[in-house]
Design an enzyme around this catalytic site. Structure first.
Site, PDB file in Angstrom:
ATOM      1  N   LYS A 103      -3.103  52.903   2.727  1.00  0.00           N
ATOM      2  CA  LYS A 103      -3.943  51.773   3.117  1.00  0.00           C
ATOM      3  C   LYS A 103      -4.214  51.800   4.619  1.00  0.00           C
ATOM      4  O   LYS A 103      -3.379  52.205   5.426  1.00  0.00           O
ATOM      5  CB  LYS A 103      -3.268  50.449   2.750  1.00  0.00           C
ATOM      6  N   GLN A 123       9.566  51.121  -6.127  1.00  0.00           N
ATOM      7  CA  GLN A 123       8.185  51.536  -6.352  1.00  0.00           C
ATOM      8  C   GLN A 123       7.977  52.830  -5.577  1.00  0.00           C
ATOM      9  O   GLN A 123       8.846  53.235  -4.805  1.00  0.00           O
ATOM     10  CB  GLN A 123       7.227  50.456  -5.850  1.00  0.00           C
ATOM     11  N   ASP A 127      12.712  43.654  -3.046  1.00  0.00           N
ATOM     12  CA  ASP A 127      11.278  43.389  -3.110  1.00  0.00           C
ATOM     13  C   ASP A 127      10.831  43.162  -4.558  1.00  0.00           C
ATOM     14  O   ASP A 127      11.096  43.985  -5.436  1.00  0.00           O
ATOM     15  CB  ASP A 127      10.518  44.573  -2.504  1.00  0.00           C
ATOM     16  N   GLU A 159      13.564  38.432  -3.404  1.00  0.00           N
ATOM     17  CA  GLU A 159      12.244  38.067  -2.886  1.00  0.00           C
ATOM     18  C   GLU A 159      11.311  37.875  -4.076  1.00  0.00           C
ATOM     19  O   GLU A 159      10.594  38.783  -4.484  1.00  0.00           O
ATOM     20  CB  GLU A 159      11.712  39.155  -1.934  1.00  0.00           C
ATOM     21  N   LYS A 197       1.959  44.823   8.104  1.00  0.00           N
ATOM     22  CA  LYS A 197       2.199  45.645   6.919  1.00  0.00           C
ATOM     23  C   LYS A 197       1.342  46.901   6.942  1.00  0.00           C
ATOM     24  O   LYS A 197       1.670  47.891   6.284  1.00  0.00           O
ATOM     25  CB  LYS A 197       1.877  44.834   5.659  1.00  0.00           C
TER      26      LYS A 197
END
Length: 647
Positions: free
Chosen positions: A247, A307, A379, A408, A520
């Site tokens: 990203k 992930q 997460d 979270e 992020k």
């Protein structure tokens, strides 16, 4: 089923999911238990609690006290980490029942010569249990007195004596005893109940603008974080970041050559979950950082995010850990309408789930054993199976009981609660969005007075990298002070996403609760030397938390009435009430608010008209109050009082 028990035990609290799951405590806390212990007829019923640590061979026992209407209460103290097992016993006490009946006959003027002979039998039953020489002599004396008709008057005096009652109570005759099923409590270290978190991105720690930060840069910041009173330093993922589908700034799907990507897009040709991002430094650099932080009283918490980026080594090594579409492409993460093309979720429905679970356990164990990590922020745990977490947390804590897990999960209430029941030590909450007095009072009351208080440990955060709440967007200094004051005094576990909060940077993506130019997806350069009123206030509050036991727990809180909905007031105290605080916070960041506050006289154990001193721990001012209702006024410049109560 045939059952000769004369007692029924029911309505036991606390009991989570019918005893399948466990309640939680920290070392040296008490477990308070209530139950209905019901006996038929008029017989004397007694009850006790038996408990033991998982490493103990024998049970300890403590008696329960009758409250009213067959309700009983009792408690025991947990002294070691790990699991305790406990159970409730109920029985018809033959000896006490005999004494009770004999006394009623004596009071009615009846002769009890025969009953005294029965009493000798009860004495004989406990003689072998008596420990002291004095007790043995007393039992022998009573046995002789009960047999000798010439000593009848002395006998009935002894029957009615508290000495005999206490002896029978100490050595109970447990007739047809009933036992409630075994229940469990898990005991953590104190950090589970009391912690102050600070979060920042290591890659933004550089002194130089546009230069990638390193673990060495983070070392430079440790003294400042310690001086501000934080004791947990939480890092977003520190692993290699995927290059495929990386990203760009502000979550764009096309990354420029110099874009650093999201740390949650974990894994590349450089390694996966057991590697560190090379621009941050080496594994040895990270170990050094962890050790230096510990010397300053700070524990480093790692992000445990299950992930993978498309180029994570797992994708080739364990393709069965991911979901593949019919066209041969892999399923990337989605939370419609959000799309995370740089992340592939773990496919927990795989037929290779046992191998996968072991691999994920080994990943966490690597950091525990290799780098002495004892805190994980997990997460999005709500997107993985509940029973996986129950298994993984238990596996780790059975070997390393010091390890703590923060969930979270900003999701449905019962999902968040189930994660806590499965073993998460602490949990993020809805505090971030609770702003009005009615919202705050209702939410805190729910957390601290329902059965959630037994297993759900809240951690209050005013902001996170994912959440830039509307009330902070453009919020002034007073608004930030108010939110930290609320989080740090209402909850014993609290945290902030550091530099953005303390420097009040709250620019948002229009119409969303997201930060503009989010860290992020890019490097940010911060003035790490900045000192302002907010940082001073945060430091002051954090140190008051360490100095006052009343702020080191969440459940001991009582809200007080105020004649102004812009003022929220509450009384907090430690277990033995040697530290009592009265906290008043204005919820208005723009205007002064005033009104009358009602003191909780019953909780304070003072009468109306009795003088007490309230000493403000922030301003050092003191006031003498001798009325139930007292005037308070708060200005946005300092929108709170933390009064220490002196009687």
């Amino acid at each position: 089923m045939l059952n000769q028990e004369r007692v029924v035990i029911e309505n036991v609290t606390p009991e989570i999911n019918n005893g399948i799951l466990f309640i939680k405590r920290v070392v040296n806390e008490k477990v308070f238990i209530t139950a209905d212990v019901i006996g038929d007829g008029h017989d004397i019923v007694q009850a006790s609690i038996q408990y033991k640590h998982e490493n103990d061979q024998t049970w300890k026992e403590t008696r329960m006290d009758h409250v009213d209407n067959d309700s009983w209460k009792g408690s025991f103290t947990v002294e070691k980490q790990g699991y305790y097992t406990y159970k409730i016993l109920g029985w018809t006490d033959y000896a006490l029942n005999w004494r009770h009946g004999a006394i009623r006959k004596i009071d009615d003027g009846q002769q009890i010569t025969s009953e005294l002979l029965e009493g000798r039998e009860h004495l004989a039953n406990i003689e072998k249990e008596a420990i002291t020489t004095q007790q043995k002599k007393y039992i022998k004396k009573l046995s002789d007195v009960f047999k000798d008709e010439n000593l009848y008057n002395e006998a009935i005096k002894e029957v009615k004596s508290e000495t005999l009652h206490d002896l029978f109570y100490k050595y109970p005759s447990k007739g047809l005893m009933a036992t409630y099923k075994e229940l469990k409590v898990y005991v953590d270290r104190e950090k589970a109940r009391f912690s102050t978190w600070y979060e920042f991105f290591p890659r933004s720690a550089s002194k130089t603008k546009d230069k990638h930060g390193t673990f060495k840069d983070c070392e430079r910041l440790l003294p400042r974080i310690a001086e501000m009173g934080f004791d947990v330093l939480y890092f977003p993922p520190i692993h290699p970041i995927g290059e495929v589908n990386r990203k760009g700034k502000n979550n764009t799907t096309t990354a420029a050559k110099d874009d650093v990507g999201s740390p949650w897009g974990i894994g590349s040709k450089e390694g996966g979950h057991t590697s560190v991002h090379k621009e941050l430094g080496t594994l040895d650099d990270f170990k050094t950082l962890v050790k230096k932080a510990k010397k300053l009283g700070i524990e480093v918490a790692m992000d445990y995010a299950l992930q993978a980026a498309p180029d994570h080594p797992w994708v080739k090594e364990f393709p069965e850990f991911f979901k593949w579409r019919p066209d041969g492409t892999v399923q990337y993460a989605e939370n419609p309408p959000k799309k995370y093309q740089d992340i592939q979720p773990i496919y927990f429905d795989t037929t290779a789930w046992k191998e996968m679970w072991q691999e994920l356990l080994a990943t966490a164990m690597f950091w525990v054993e290799e780098c002495d990590i004892r805190i994980f922020r997990v997460d999005n745990p709500h997107t993985k199976p509940f029973h996986f977490w129950g298994w993984l947390i238990n596996e780790i804590k059975s070997k390393y009981p010091d390890v703590l897990f923060l969930s979270e999960a900003f999701t449905k209430p019962k999902v968040m609660q189930q994660l806590a029941k499965q073993g998460f030590t602490q949990s993020y909450t809805y505090f971030t969005w609770r702003n009005t007095k009615s919202e705050l009072v209702a939410y805190i009351t729910e957390l601290t007075t329902t059965d959630q208080k037994e297993y759900f440990r809240p951690n209050f955060w005013p902001n996170t990298p994912d959440i830039n709440p509307y009330h902070l967007q453009g919020g002034n200094e007073a608004m930030h002070i108010i939110k930290y004051a609320l989080s740090a005094t209402m909850s014993s576990n609290t945290g902030i996403y550091g530099p953005l909060f303390e420097q009040m940077v709250s620019d948002a993506v229009p119409g969303k609760e997201e930060y503009l130019d989010s860290e992020k997806y890019q490097l940010r350069h911060w003035d790490w030397e900045v000192e302002n009123k907010l940082t001073t206030f945060i430091s002051s509050i954090n140190h008051l938390r360490k100095e006052n036991g009343a702020l080191q727990q969440t459940n001991n809180i009582k809200f007080c009435e105020t004649q102004n909905d812009q003022l929220v007031a509450f009384y907090k105290y430690n277990d033995d009430k040697t530290n009592e605080l009265l906290i008043i916070i204005s919820l208005d960041p723009h205007y002064s608010q005033k009104g009358l506050l009602q003191l909780p006289l019953h909780e304070l154990n003072v009468r109306n008209g009795q003088n007490i001193e309230v000493h403000d721990l922030i301003t050092k001012s003191s006031y003498h109050w001798d009325n139930e209702w007292n005037y308070v006024e708060l200005h946005p410049a300092l929108p709170m009082h933390i009064f220490k109560i002196k009687k």
